[in-house]
Design a protein around this motif. Sequence first.
Motif, PDB file in Angstrom:
ATOM      1  N   ASN A  77       1.150  -1.730   0.062  1.00 43.83           N
ATOM      2  CA  ASN A  77       0.183  -0.139   0.235  1.00 43.83           C
ATOM      3  C   ASN A  77       0.774   1.563  -0.297  1.00 43.83           C
ATOM      4  OD1 ASN A  77      -3.056  -0.939   0.647  1.00 43.83           O
ATOM      5  ND2 ASN A  77      -1.905  -1.892   2.050  1.00 43.83           N
ATOM      6  N   VAL A  78       1.927   1.365   0.712  1.00 44.62           N
ATOM      7  CA  VAL A  78       2.743   2.462   0.998  1.00 44.62           C
ATOM      8  C   VAL A  78       3.299   2.154  -0.972  1.00 44.62           C
ATOM      9  CG1 VAL A  78       4.853   2.883   1.903  1.00 44.62           C
ATOM     10  CG2 VAL A  78       3.293   2.421   3.546  1.00 44.62           C
ATOM     11  N   GLN A  79       3.902   1.080  -1.541  1.00 40.78           N
ATOM     12  CA  GLN A  79       4.184   0.860  -2.195  1.00 40.78           C
ATOM     13  C   GLN A  79       3.383   1.624  -3.793  1.00 40.78           C
ATOM     14  OE1 GLN A  79       7.895   0.818  -4.341  1.00 40.78           O
ATOM     15  NE2 GLN A  79       8.594   1.130  -1.945  1.00 40.78           N
ATOM     16  N   ARG A  80       2.284   1.263  -3.144  1.00 44.38           N
ATOM     17  CA  ARG A  80       1.653   2.340  -4.630  1.00 44.38           C
ATOM     18  C   ARG A  80       1.349   4.118  -4.330  1.00 44.38           C
ATOM     19  NH1 ARG A  80      -2.653  -0.437  -2.900  1.00 44.38           N
ATOM     20  NH2 ARG A  80      -3.220   1.809  -1.681  1.00 44.38           N
ATOM     21  N   ILE A  81       1.578   4.336  -3.132  1.00 39.22           N
ATOM     22  CA  ILE A  81       1.281   5.711  -2.750  1.00 39.22           C
ATOM     23  C   ILE A  81       2.739   6.641  -3.848  1.00 39.22           C
ATOM     24  CG2 ILE A  81       1.277   7.487  -1.414  1.00 39.22           C
ATOM     25  CD1 ILE A  81      -0.489   5.866   0.377  1.00 39.22           C
ATOM     26  N   VAL A 116      -2.526  16.822   6.698  1.00 42.46           N
ATOM     27  CA  VAL A 116      -2.891  15.778   5.737  1.00 42.46           C
ATOM     28  C   VAL A 116      -1.412  16.615   4.527  1.00 42.46           C
ATOM     29  CG1 VAL A 116      -3.290  15.001   2.999  1.00 42.46           C
ATOM     30  CG2 VAL A 116      -4.985  15.270   4.896  1.00 42.46           C
ATOM     31  N   HIS A 117      -1.036  17.028   4.978  1.00 44.38           N
ATOM     32  CA  HIS A 117       0.457  18.278   4.308  1.00 44.38           C
ATOM     33  C   HIS A 117       1.425  17.137   5.116  1.00 44.38           C
ATOM     34  CE1 HIS A 117      -1.051  19.959   1.045  1.00 44.38           C
ATOM     35  NE2 HIS A 117      -1.754  20.885   1.718  1.00 44.38           N
ATOM     36  N   ALA A 118       1.281  17.022   6.653  1.00 44.02           N
ATOM     37  CA  ALA A 118       2.249  16.166   7.062  1.00 44.02           C
ATOM     38  C   ALA A 118       2.598  15.050   6.964  1.00 44.02           C
ATOM     39  CB  ALA A 118       1.591  16.693   8.893  1.00 44.02           C
ATOM     40  N   LEU A 119       1.595  14.164   6.806  1.00 44.06           N
ATOM     41  CA  LEU A 119       1.183  11.960   6.589  1.00 44.06           C
ATOM     42  C   LEU A 119       2.237  12.791   5.705  1.00 44.06           C
ATOM     43  CD1 LEU A 119      -2.840  11.282   7.370  1.00 44.06           C
ATOM     44  CD2 LEU A 119      -0.703  10.865   8.852  1.00 44.06           C
ATOM     45  N   ALA A 120       1.969  13.808   4.926  1.00 38.32           N
ATOM     46  CA  ALA A 120       2.685  13.258   2.231  1.00 38.32           C
ATOM     47  C   ALA A 120       4.299  13.777   2.927  1.00 38.32           C
ATOM     48  CB  ALA A 120       1.976  14.489   1.532  1.00 38.32           C
ATOM     49  N   LYS A 121       4.285  15.006   3.210  1.00 36.69           N
ATOM     50  CA  LYS A 121       4.951  15.162   4.052  1.00 36.69           C
ATOM     51  C   LYS A 121       6.395  13.953   4.599  1.00 36.69           C
ATOM     52  CE  LYS A 121       9.222  17.733   4.700  1.00 36.69           C
ATOM     53  NZ  LYS A 121       9.978  17.538   3.922  1.00 36.69           N
ATOM     54  N   SER A 122       5.836  13.108   5.323  1.00 37.92           N
ATOM     55  CA  SER A 122       6.498  12.134   6.149  1.00 37.92           C
ATOM     56  C   SER A 122       6.763  10.809   4.703  1.00 37.92           C
ATOM     57  CB  SER A 122       5.738  11.233   7.313  1.00 37.92           C
ATOM     58  OG  SER A 122       6.442  10.388   7.889  1.00 37.92           O
ATOM     59  N   ILE A 123       5.448  10.325   4.102  1.00 35.45           N
ATOM     60  CA  ILE A 123       5.881   9.425   3.243  1.00 35.45           C
ATOM     61  C   ILE A 123       6.025   9.446   1.520  1.00 35.45           C
ATOM     62  CG2 ILE A 123       4.070   7.951   2.200  1.00 35.45           C
ATOM     63  CD1 ILE A 123       2.339   7.990   4.259  1.00 35.45           C
ATOM     64  N   LEU A 124       6.373  11.073   1.748  1.00 36.77           N
ATOM     65  CA  LEU A 124       6.880  11.102   0.233  1.00 36.77           C
ATOM     66  C   LEU A 124       8.179  12.061   0.013  1.00 36.77           C
ATOM     67  CD1 LEU A 124       3.147  11.764  -1.690  1.00 36.77           C
ATOM     68  CD2 LEU A 124       4.303   9.689  -1.646  1.00 36.77           C
ATOM     69  N   THR A 279      -2.345  -2.791   6.513  1.00 41.07           N
ATOM     70  CA  THR A 279      -1.413  -2.944   7.940  1.00 41.07           C
ATOM     71  C   THR A 279      -0.322  -2.346   7.410  1.00 41.07           C
ATOM     72  OG1 THR A 279      -1.907  -5.260   8.366  1.00 41.07           O
ATOM     73  CG2 THR A 279      -0.157  -4.114   9.630  1.00 41.07           C
ATOM     74  N   ASP A 280       0.557  -2.193   6.327  1.00 43.06           N
ATOM     75  CA  ASP A 280       1.262  -1.405   6.936  1.00 43.06           C
ATOM     76  C   ASP A 280       1.144   0.185   5.908  1.00 43.06           C
ATOM     77  OD1 ASP A 280       0.151  -2.203   3.676  1.00 43.06           O
ATOM     78  OD2 ASP A 280       1.923  -0.661   2.722  1.00 43.06           O
TER      79      ASP A 280
END
Length: 321
Positions: A77-81, A116-124, A279-280
């Motif tokens: 799921n993280v890889q797809r994003i 949401v912006h904080a999530l994007a900063k962390s993941i991407l 889960t991931d």
Amino acid sequence: MTRKRLMAMGTGSRTRAAVLAAGALLLGTVALPGSSAAEPRPQAVRISAGAPALAPAAATCDTGTSLTPSTDDSGPNVQRIRKRGKLIAGIDTNSDLWGFRDPATGNLQGFDIDLVHALAKSILGDANAVEFLAVPTANRITALQSGQVDVVVRTMTITCDRLKQVSFSVPYFDAGQEVVAPKSSPITGLDDTVKGRQVCAATGSTGLDLLKANLHGAKVFTVANQLDCLVQMQLGNVDATITDNALGAGQVAQDPTIHLVGGLLDHEVYGVAMKLGSTDLVRRVNAAMQDFLANQWTAEYSKWLKPLGASPGAPVPHFAG
């Protein structure tokens, strides 16, 4: 709602509320532009404290605990994003303080938008690598189940029933249901003063569930989004609203002729919702949430939520599994 009916509401805060509600109805589930850094200027409002007026149902699950955080980006799921290069987030566009479009600029603003912006900063690694989709209250779960969005960040209460349908992060805010009514109204809360009166709640909300379980002779009036209840009160079509106190505070900030009454009816917590079993992604979001709660939450509360009163402090995250 027609343009003529909106114009009849007048100017100032009432017009702003109507513009926000109408904009949400027109937007539906479409991509929206990013947010601005401008701060809102709402009036101060009271948020009731103390024990809930209604005893909550016996808990059958743990709504305060989520999966142990991980920054491992190898999960599907993280890889797809990451391959897509953006996080698709279901949000609200008509809840003042939390997620709304500034009528003057058209930009998205609010506590949930910054999260949401904080999530994007962390993941991407890029806070602006986000596609926002406006999702009505009743469509939050189906938007996740269908894969239309990766996350829903929309003042979404974690409940035992919802945990059977979607996965949640750790909580990021404590709230509770409360009644909003005109100051001129004799309504004093969810009690016999609502008998025979129209009480509004959003479809798919915990407020609607609570109202149906404690009618006190009230007539139920449902809408797609909670701000629509404010417009219906202003038009005289409903007598009161049941919604999260944090959202009710946003309504009061827009319209000084209404107020919160009766005290908290229950205790709830907001979380970031994701597709059940992802889960991931849950672990990856919790890693971002752990940092947000520790290092950014207080500043975001001061920026957006001061009308709710003194900061209660960020929720303490609890992880297991």
